[in-house]
Design an enzyme around this catalytic site. Structure first.
Site, PDB file in Angstrom:
ATOM      1  N   ASP A  19       1.524  -1.820  -4.928  1.00  0.00           N
ATOM      2  CA  ASP A  19       2.387  -0.630  -4.911  1.00  0.00           C
ATOM      3  C   ASP A  19       2.623  -0.229  -3.464  1.00  0.00           C
ATOM      4  OD1 ASP A  19       3.882   1.553  -5.818  1.00  0.00           O
ATOM      5  OD2 ASP A  19       2.153   2.878  -5.746  1.00  0.00           O
ATOM      6  N   SER A  20       3.649   0.594  -3.268  1.00  0.00           N
ATOM      7  CA  SER A  20       3.905   1.117  -1.936  1.00  0.00           C
ATOM      8  C   SER A  20       2.801   2.101  -1.519  1.00  0.00           C
ATOM      9  CB  SER A  20       5.255   1.833  -1.915  1.00  0.00           C
ATOM     10  OG  SER A  20       5.285   2.824  -2.928  1.00  0.00           O
ATOM     11  N   CYS A  83       5.082  -0.945  -8.358  1.00  0.00           N
ATOM     12  CA  CYS A  83       6.062  -0.071  -7.705  1.00  0.00           C
ATOM     13  C   CYS A  83       7.450  -0.299  -8.329  1.00  0.00           C
ATOM     14  CB  CYS A  83       6.104  -0.410  -6.221  1.00  0.00           C
ATOM     15  SG  CYS A  83       7.292   0.560  -5.288  1.00  0.00           S
ATOM     16  N   GLU A 160       2.026  13.676  -4.472  1.00  0.00           N
ATOM     17  CA  GLU A 160       1.134  13.305  -3.363  1.00  0.00           C
ATOM     18  C   GLU A 160       0.339  14.510  -2.871  1.00  0.00           C
ATOM     19  OE1 GLU A 160       1.189  10.277  -1.053  1.00  0.00           O
ATOM     20  OE2 GLU A 160       1.884   9.226  -2.840  1.00  0.00           O
ATOM     21  N   CYS A 203       9.009   5.643 -12.110  1.00  0.00           N
ATOM     22  CA  CYS A 203       8.333   5.768 -10.811  1.00  0.00           C
ATOM     23  C   CYS A 203       6.836   5.882 -11.063  1.00  0.00           C
ATOM     24  CB  CYS A 203       8.851   7.004 -10.074  1.00  0.00           C
ATOM     25  SG  CYS A 203       8.019   7.302  -8.499  1.00  0.00           S
ATOM     26  N   HIS A 205       4.608   7.580  -9.723  1.00  0.00           N
ATOM     27  CA  HIS A 205       3.981   8.897  -9.607  1.00  0.00           C
ATOM     28  C   HIS A 205       4.215   9.794 -10.814  1.00  0.00           C
ATOM     29  CE1 HIS A 205       3.603   7.522  -5.549  1.00  0.00           C
ATOM     30  NE2 HIS A 205       3.110   8.667  -5.110  1.00  0.00           N
TER      31      HIS A 205
HETATM   32  N1  DGL Z   1       5.963   3.485  -5.805  1.00  0.00           N
HETATM   33  C1  DGL Z   1       7.280   4.055  -5.731  1.00  0.00           C
HETATM   34  C2  DGL Z   1       8.011   3.799  -7.050  1.00  0.00           C
HETATM   35  O1  DGL Z   1       7.409   3.580  -8.088  1.00  0.00           O
HETATM   36  C3  DGL Z   1       7.234   5.555  -5.435  1.00  0.00           C
HETATM   37  C4  DGL Z   1       6.748   5.875  -4.047  1.00  0.00           C
HETATM   38  C5  DGL Z   1       7.649   5.332  -2.943  1.00  0.00           C
HETATM   39  O2  DGL Z   1       8.814   5.803  -2.808  1.00  0.00           O
HETATM   40  O3  DGL Z   1       7.215   4.446  -2.228  1.00  0.00           O
HETATM   41  O4  DGL Z   1       9.216   3.800  -7.057  1.00  0.00           O
END
Ligand code: DGL
Length: 293
Positions: A19-20, A83, A160, A203, A205
């Site tokens: 993931d990012s 991600c 976050e 997403c 989050h």
């Molecule tokens: N992990 C990203 C997503 O699921 C969200 C956070 C980011 O923008 O890096 O799209």
């Protein structure tokens, strides 16, 4: 894929989860429930988060480097791209960078939406980059669904910051932001003559906002989570690979039994502190990785 169930090592495959940041721990949490016997290596590219506001080219480069770390240095035999942004914009680039199977979250998410929708009309919320790629619209269309997407760029920073608790004033702020986004989205759906009955969370989050989202959606709209859908699809694929029946290993592991190594490209302390909220259990010791600029 051929069955390699006779090899002892394969009975505990290493699954790389990327993931990012640490939002993808929501996907890892769902994977652990379904594949308690697996080893997991999770990389959060926290130094370069957010991906959701970046270009396809940059996202593809970052994601390919991260994937190579998990495969070459951690021995991952499968990669799960938790991600949504990287799945939407860089799945091909990631697959080209590594030689193991790569699974993203977009198609499983769309499949879960199709299973849940009776009207065939689906709302999708995601980052800017994911929405601009229209990957969810394409995946939904391929399954006969009409999708309407909306970027909700304020939601990742609110999660976050931990502003997810409905009993606190901070949670009330997030609830109001959600109310505005969903009002705009449902008004647009009505203007387009859509009759949506599913809200797909596109997403990493957003699963942490599920209670807030569930109270904010119009009556008759179900909230569907791409993290759970992707974990289910991955578990099935891995069971096929191992030549096992999916039900053979569905026991829920204790926290101690789960074999997880976590890596981050920045701020391991923050990862350790906040990651447990996403994973639903302590993330343990997080190792710092340098993937370059
Ligand atoms: N992990 C990203 C997503 O699921 C969200 C956070 C980011 O923008 O890096 O799209």
């Amino acid at each position: 894929l051929t069955s390699r169930a006779t090899s002892p090592a394969v009975n505990s495959p290493t699954i790389g989860v990327f993931d990012s940041g640490f939002g993808g721990l929501t996907v890892l949490s769902s994977l652990i429930e379904r594949l308690p016997q697996a080893r997991f290596a999770f990389l959060g590219d926290t130094a370069r988060l957010p991906y959701g506001s970046k270009s396809r080219r940059t996202i593809a480069r970052y994601a390919a480097e991260s994937a190579q770390f998990l495969v070459r240095e951690q021995g991952a035999e499968f990669l799960v791209i938790a991600c949504n942004t990287a799945s939407a914009l860089a799945l091909d680039a990631i697959q080209a960078a590594v030689s193991v199977p790569v699974l993203g979250v977009i198609e499983p998410g769309a499949a879960a939406a199709r299973a849940a929708s009776r009207t065939g009309d689906v709302l999708v919320i995601a980052t800017d980059a994911t929405v601009q790629s229209h990957a969810y619209t394409a995946a939904c269309r391929a399954l006969g669904l009409r999708a309407l997407e909306k970027a909700c760029p304020l939601l990742v920073p609110l999660v976050e910051e931990g502003w997810t608790d409905t009993s606190l004033r901070t949670g009330a702020v997030t609830a109001e932001v959600i109310r505005v986004y969903l009002a705009e989205l449902t008004a647009e759906a009505a203007a387009q003559g859509l009759n949506p009955d599913v809200l797909l969370l596109g997403c990493t989050h957003y699963p942490l906002l599920r209670p807030l989202l569930e109270t904010a959606v119009p009556a008759g709209v179900r909230v569907i989570d791409s993290a759970q859908a992707a974990a289910e699809a991955t578990a099935q694929r891995i069971h096929q690979y191992l030549g096992e029946q999916p039900n053979a290993t569905t026991a829920i592991p204790s926290a101690a039994a789960a074999n997880i190594r976590c890596f981050a490209t920045d701020s391991v302390e923050k990862f350790e502190r906040l990651g447990s909220r996403f994973l639903g259990q302590p993330v343990g010791h997080v190792q710092l990785v340098d993937l370059g600029g």
